[in-house]
Write a protein that holds these residues in place. Structure first.
Motif, short mmCIF file in Angstrom:
data_model
loop_
_atom_site.label_atom_id
_atom_site.label_comp_id
_atom_site.label_asym_id
_atom_site.label_seq_id
_atom_site.Cartn_x
_atom_site.Cartn_y
_atom_site.Cartn_z
N MET A 1 0.83 -1.19 0.00
CA MET A 1 0.00 0.00 0.00
C MET A 1 0.87 1.25 0.00
O MET A 1 1.86 1.33 0.72
CB MET A 1 -0.89 0.01 1.25
N THR A 2 0.50 2.22 -0.80
CA THR A 2 1.17 3.51 -0.78
C THR A 2 0.84 4.19 0.54
O THR A 2 -0.30 4.19 0.98
CB THR A 2 0.69 4.37 -1.95
N LYS A 3 1.84 4.75 1.17
CA LYS A 3 1.66 5.34 2.50
C LYS A 3 1.45 6.84 2.47
O LYS A 3 1.07 7.43 3.46
CB LYS A 3 2.88 5.02 3.37
N THR A 82 -2.00 11.48 11.31
CA THR A 82 -1.27 11.63 10.06
C THR A 82 -0.78 13.07 9.95
O THR A 82 -1.06 13.89 10.83
CB THR A 82 -2.17 11.25 8.86
N SER A 102 0.86 12.27 4.72
CA SER A 102 1.67 11.11 5.07
C SER A 102 1.24 10.50 6.41
O SER A 102 0.49 11.10 7.16
CB SER A 102 3.15 11.50 5.14
N GLU A 105 -0.24 4.91 7.16
CA GLU A 105 0.03 3.57 7.68
C GLU A 105 -0.12 3.50 9.20
O GLU A 105 -0.11 2.41 9.78
CB GLU A 105 1.43 3.10 7.25
N ASN A 106 -0.30 4.64 9.87
CA ASN A 106 -0.52 4.65 11.31
C ASN A 106 -1.88 4.06 11.68
O ASN A 106 -2.11 3.72 12.84
CB ASN A 106 -0.41 6.07 11.88
N ALA A 112 -6.31 1.28 7.25
CA ALA A 112 -5.34 2.12 6.53
C ALA A 112 -5.71 2.20 5.05
O ALA A 112 -5.64 3.28 4.45
CB ALA A 112 -3.93 1.57 6.70
N PHE A 116 -6.80 5.63 3.28
CA PHE A 116 -6.04 6.12 2.13
C PHE A 116 -7.00 6.47 0.99
O PHE A 116 -6.90 7.55 0.40
CB PHE A 116 -5.02 5.07 1.66
#
Length: 141
Positions: A1-3, A82, A102, A105-106, A112, A116
């Motif tokens: 996954m893109t974070k 984030t 950004s 991912e937290n 997540a 996203f």
């Protein structure tokens, strides 16, 4: 996954017009969400949405230098924190806006991915709202 979500857009407006649109509570409230916001390091802001099933966004301003604005982004009553950063670049008769969100991912696991997708679409709507605001409101002054 893109974070990290990134967005870029060039506006035919001065860097100060864009800066005011993203840092002035009255202007933010016009094109984005109702805002209690000050571009001052340490300021605890609130963005309120009137939409159904929408939670307020809260956070703290981490950086507010000319043309760079960074703040934490917390959807109230969710466990993730984030970070959102706006950077502006003067291109002479235009301004390049760079947005980065950004730390997604937290959020844990599937949350997540859902966050996203939600944030990514939300930022597209945000940039579109800013574009319309600048065309209709700022150009009309």
């Amino acid at each position: 996954m893109t974070k990290t979500i990134t967005k870029e857009k060039v506006f035919n407006h001065s860097i100060d017009q864009i800066w005011n649109a993203i840092t002035n509570a009255k202007e933010i409230s016009t094109w984005f969400l109702e805002a209690d916001f000050k571009a001052e390091v340490g300021y605890n802001y609130v963005f309120n949405s009137s939409g159904e099933n929408c939670s307020p966004i809260i956070g703290e301003v981490l950086e507010a230098n000319p043309y760079t604005l960074t703040y934490t982004w917390i959807v109230k009553d969710t466990p993730g924190t984030t970070t959102v950063t706006w950077k502006l670049e003067n291109l002479g008769d235009a301004t390049k806006l760079y947005l980065e969100h950004s730390g997604i991912e937290n959020y844990a696991g599937e949350t997540a991915i859902a966050m996203f997708e939600s944030f990514n679409g939300g930022w597209d709507n945000c940039i579109n709202g800013l574009t319309s605001y600048l065309k209709e409101e700022v150009n009309a002054r």
